[in-house]
Design a protein around this motif. Structure first.
Motif, PDB file in Angstrom:
ATOM      1  N   LEU A  28       0.845  -0.636  -0.146  1.00  0.00           N
ATOM      2  CA  LEU A  28       0.787   0.155  -0.570  1.00  0.00           C
ATOM      3  C   LEU A  28       1.402   1.200  -0.036  1.00  0.00           C
ATOM      4  N   VAL A  29       1.413   1.397   0.846  1.00  0.00           N
ATOM      5  CA  VAL A  29       2.654   2.634   1.179  1.00  0.00           C
ATOM      6  C   VAL A  29       3.654   2.908  -0.305  1.00  0.00           C
ATOM      7  N   SER A  30       4.248   1.662  -1.453  1.00  0.00           N
ATOM      8  CA  SER A  30       5.254   1.920  -2.221  1.00  0.00           C
ATOM      9  C   SER A  30       3.780   2.332  -2.866  1.00  0.00           C
ATOM     10  N   PHE A  31       2.442   2.313  -3.661  1.00  0.00           N
ATOM     11  CA  PHE A  31       1.635   3.113  -4.179  1.00  0.00           C
ATOM     12  C   PHE A  31       1.908   3.935  -3.704  1.00  0.00           C
ATOM     13  N   LEU A  32       1.440   4.914  -2.872  1.00  0.00           N
ATOM     14  CA  LEU A  32       1.899   6.657  -2.586  1.00  0.00           C
ATOM     15  C   LEU A  32       2.700   7.125  -2.470  1.00  0.00           C
ATOM     16  N   MET A  33       4.242   5.917  -2.641  1.00  0.00           N
ATOM     17  CA  MET A  33       5.769   7.005  -2.774  1.00  0.00           C
ATOM     18  C   MET A  33       5.466   6.766  -4.203  1.00  0.00           C
ATOM     19  N   LEU A  34       5.345   6.079  -5.386  1.00  0.00           N
ATOM     20  CA  LEU A  34       4.814   6.052  -6.628  1.00  0.00           C
ATOM     21  C   LEU A  34       4.371   7.685  -7.089  1.00  0.00           C
ATOM     22  N   VAL A  35       3.179   8.040  -6.156  1.00  0.00           N
ATOM     23  CA  VAL A  35       2.040   8.835  -6.679  1.00  0.00           C
ATOM     24  C   VAL A  35       3.229  10.270  -6.388  1.00  0.00           C
ATOM     25  N   GLY A  36       3.043   9.606  -5.371  1.00  0.00           N
ATOM     26  CA  GLY A  36       3.407  11.410  -4.117  1.00  0.00           C
ATOM     27  C   GLY A  36       5.081  11.838  -5.114  1.00  0.00           C
ATOM     28  N   LYS A  37       5.961  10.585  -5.129  1.00  0.00           N
ATOM     29  CA  LYS A  37       7.006  11.159  -5.856  1.00  0.00           C
ATOM     30  C   LYS A  37       7.660  11.975  -7.307  1.00  0.00           C
ATOM     31  N   GLY A  45      10.324  19.096 -12.144  1.00  0.00           N
ATOM     32  CA  GLY A  45      11.339  19.160 -13.296  1.00  0.00           C
ATOM     33  C   GLY A  45      12.431  18.622 -12.493  1.00  0.00           C
ATOM     34  N   SER A  46      12.383  18.095 -11.487  1.00  0.00           N
ATOM     35  CA  SER A  46      14.319  17.871 -10.834  1.00  0.00           C
ATOM     36  C   SER A  46      14.592  17.248 -11.343  1.00  0.00           C
ATOM     37  N   THR A  47      15.488  16.752 -11.948  1.00  0.00           N
ATOM     38  CA  THR A  47      16.225  15.474 -12.093  1.00  0.00           C
ATOM     39  C   THR A  47      16.456  14.259 -10.745  1.00  0.00           C
ATOM     40  N   ALA A  48      16.863  14.960 -10.002  1.00  0.00           N
ATOM     41  CA  ALA A  48      16.821  13.989  -7.909  1.00  0.00           C
ATOM     42  C   ALA A  48      15.635  13.655  -7.372  1.00  0.00           C
ATOM     43  N   ILE A  49      14.915  14.541  -7.522  1.00  0.00           N
ATOM     44  CA  ILE A  49      13.225  13.984  -7.497  1.00  0.00           C
ATOM     45  C   ILE A  49      12.493  13.467  -8.915  1.00  0.00           C
ATOM     46  N   LEU A  50      13.097  13.124 -10.094  1.00  0.00           N
ATOM     47  CA  LEU A  50      12.917  11.824 -10.419  1.00  0.00           C
ATOM     48  C   LEU A  50      13.420  11.047 -10.838  1.00  0.00           C
ATOM     49  N   SER A  51      14.487  11.046 -10.968  1.00  0.00           N
ATOM     50  CA  SER A  51      15.927   9.641 -10.072  1.00  0.00           C
ATOM     51  C   SER A  51      14.908   8.790  -8.607  1.00  0.00           C
ATOM     52  N   ASP A  52      14.055   9.723  -7.865  1.00  0.00           N
ATOM     53  CA  ASP A  52      14.118   9.649  -6.197  1.00  0.00           C
ATOM     54  C   ASP A  52      12.547   8.211  -7.133  1.00  0.00           C
ATOM     55  N   ALA A  53      12.114   8.872  -7.607  1.00  0.00           N
ATOM     56  CA  ALA A  53      10.390   8.579  -8.350  1.00  0.00           C
ATOM     57  C   ALA A  53      11.508   6.790  -9.185  1.00  0.00           C
ATOM     58  N   ALA A  54      11.952   6.831 -10.277  1.00  0.00           N
ATOM     59  CA  ALA A  54      12.248   5.958 -10.793  1.00  0.00           C
ATOM     60  C   ALA A  54      12.925   4.781  -9.524  1.00  0.00           C
ATOM     61  N   LEU A  60       8.189  -1.153  -6.453  1.00  0.00           N
ATOM     62  CA  LEU A  60       6.810  -1.671  -6.116  1.00  0.00           C
ATOM     63  C   LEU A  60       6.668  -2.398  -6.930  1.00  0.00           C
ATOM     64  N   PHE A  61       7.706  -2.622  -7.812  1.00  0.00           N
ATOM     65  CA  PHE A  61       7.597  -3.934  -8.773  1.00  0.00           C
ATOM     66  C   PHE A  61       8.546  -5.111  -7.385  1.00  0.00           C
ATOM     67  N   ALA A  62       9.542  -4.634  -6.984  1.00  0.00           N
ATOM     68  CA  ALA A  62      10.028  -5.581  -6.110  1.00  0.00           C
ATOM     69  C   ALA A  62       9.642  -6.055  -4.743  1.00  0.00           C
TER      70      ALA A  62
END
Length: 324
Positions: A28-37, A45-54, A60-62
Motif C-alpha cells: 500500500l505504501v509503495s503505491f503512495l510513494m510512487l504517486v507522490g514522487k 522538473g528536478s532530476t533528483a526527485i525524478l531519480s527518486d521516483a524511478a 513497487l515491482f520488487a
C-alpha cells in the motif's frame, strides 16, 4: 474434537500473520510513494526527485515480487520440494538487488545528462514539502519491515525493509540537495545529488546480492555452527553420547536443517541410544528458538569410530567439521 495447537505452532502462526500484515502495508505504501514522487517530479522538473521516483517504480515491482515470494515460501513441502520452498526468499532478494542496481544505473545516466545540459527547476518549495512527508512515511515503514523480518526470520521482509530504508535515505539526500538549490540557486547541485543517490543505491544492491548468493550456496553460519558444536561437545562431556562427527547444517528461510552422526557404546540398547539422541535433539532445537528446526541423526556404535580413526574423530576446532 479440535486439537489444540502447541505453543511452537501458535508462534509460527502468529509469525505468519505478522509477515502478511507487514507485506500488505509495504504494498500500500509503495503505491503512495510512487504517486507522490511522480507528482513532485512533475511539479519541480528536478532530476533528483525524478531519480527518486524511478527508484520507487523499481521498489513497487520488487515489493510485489517479494509478496509472492513470502506466500510461496510459507507453502508446505511437497514431493518435488521435500525441503520446502524457503530458498525462494534468497531468489527474491537477488531479484530485488538486481532491480535496485538497474535503478541506480538509470539514475546516474539522467544525472550526467542534466550536468551537461543544465537543470530546469521550478516550484521547489512544493516539491520539498511532498518529499519530506513521503520520507517520514518511508522511515516508519522501513523500520517496521526490518523489525518484523528479523523477529519472524523472514529474509524477504528484511530485504524489503532495507530497500524501503534505502529509499528513505535517497529521499533525504534529495531533500538536502533540492533545499540547497532553492537557497543558493546553484542548479548543478540537483544532478550532483542524483549521482550521490545512485552511489548509495549501488551499495545497498550489492549487499542484497551478496546475501542472496551466500544463502543460495548454503554458506555456513559460523556463529550458529559454533553454538551447535559446543552443544554437542557438552553432551559428550556429560556422558550423554560417546562422540559425534559429520555435523552439517543449513538455513532455508525460517527453517534450519541439521544433520549429524552420534556415537554410543556398542553394548548400549538401541532404545536407550534413541532416547539419548532425542534429548540431544531437544537441546539442539533450543539453540534456534525462532526457527523451525529439522534434525536428522545417524546413530553409530563407538567401535565404529575406533575402526575408522582418520575418518571419525572428535573435532578439536569447533568449526573444523563445517569447514571440511
Amino acid at each position: 474434537m479440535v486439537e489444540s495447537q502447541s505453543p511452537h505452532d501458535e508462534s509460527r502462526a502468529e509469525a505468519e500473520r505478522a509477515r502478511r500484515r507487514a507485506m500488505t502495508a509495504s504494498l500500500l505504501v509503495s503505491f503512495l510513494m510512487l504517486v507522490g514522487k511522480l507528482t513532485a517530479a512533475s511539479l519541480t522538473g528536478s532530476t533528483a526527485i525524478l531519480s527518486d521516483a524511478a527508484e520507487s517504480v523499481i521498489h513497487l515491482f520488487a515489493t510485489g515480487f517479494a509478496g509472492f515470494s513470502l506466500w510461496y515460501a510459507s507453502t508446505p513441502p511437497d514431493v518435488e520440494h521435500p525441503y520446502g520452498h524457503g530458498k525462494v526468499a534468497y531468489f527474491a532478494s537477488a531479484v530485488e538487488g538486481t532491480l535496485i542496481l538497474a535503478a541506480a544505473v538509470g539514475i546516474g545516466w539522467m544525472a550526467v545528462q542534466d550536468l551537461v545540459t543544465g537543470a530546469d527547476l521550478r516550484q521547489l518549495d512544493v516539491g520539498l514539502y511532498l518529499i519530506g512527508g513521503l520520507t517520514a512515511v518511508n522511515f516508519a515503514l522501513g523500520t517496521y519491515l526490518v523489525r518484523v523480518g528479523r523477529r519472524t526470520n523472514s529474509l524477504v521482509l528484511e530485504s524489503n525493509g532495507e530497500h524501503v530504508l534505502t529509499d528513505m535515505w535517497t529521499s533525504l539526500g534529495v531533500i538536502v540537495g533540492i533545499g540547497l538549490v532553492w537557497i543558493t540557486g546553484i542548479r548543478w547541485l540537483d544532478p550532483a545529488v542524483g549521482l550521490l543517490v545512485a552511489a548509495n543505491i549501488v551499495w545497498t544492491a550489492t549487499g542484497l546480492l551478496r546475501r542472496s548468493v551466500y544463502g543460495l550456496m548454503d554458506e555456513a553460519d559460523w556463529e550458529a555452527s559454533s553454538a551447535l558444536l559446543d552443544e554437542l561437545g557438552t553432551a559428550v562431556e556429560e556422558g550423554l553420547i560417546a562422540s559425534f562427527h559429520q555435523v552439517r547444517h543449513r538455513t532455508s528461510g525460517d527453517q534450519v536443517w541439521i544433520e549429524y552422526h552420534l556415537m554410543f557404546p556398542g553394548d548400549m540398547p538401541i532404545h536407550e541410544a534413541h532416547a539419548r539422541s532425542h534429548e540431544v535433539e531437544d537441546r539442539v532445537d533450543a539453540l534456534f528458538p525462532d526457527e523451525d528446526v529439522h534434525v536428522t541423526a545417524h546413530l553409530e556404535p563407538r567401535q565404529h569410530d575406533e575402526a575408522h580413526p582418520d575418518e571419525h574423530r572428535e573435532p578439536t576446532d569447533p568449526l573444523r567439521e563445517v569447514r571440511r
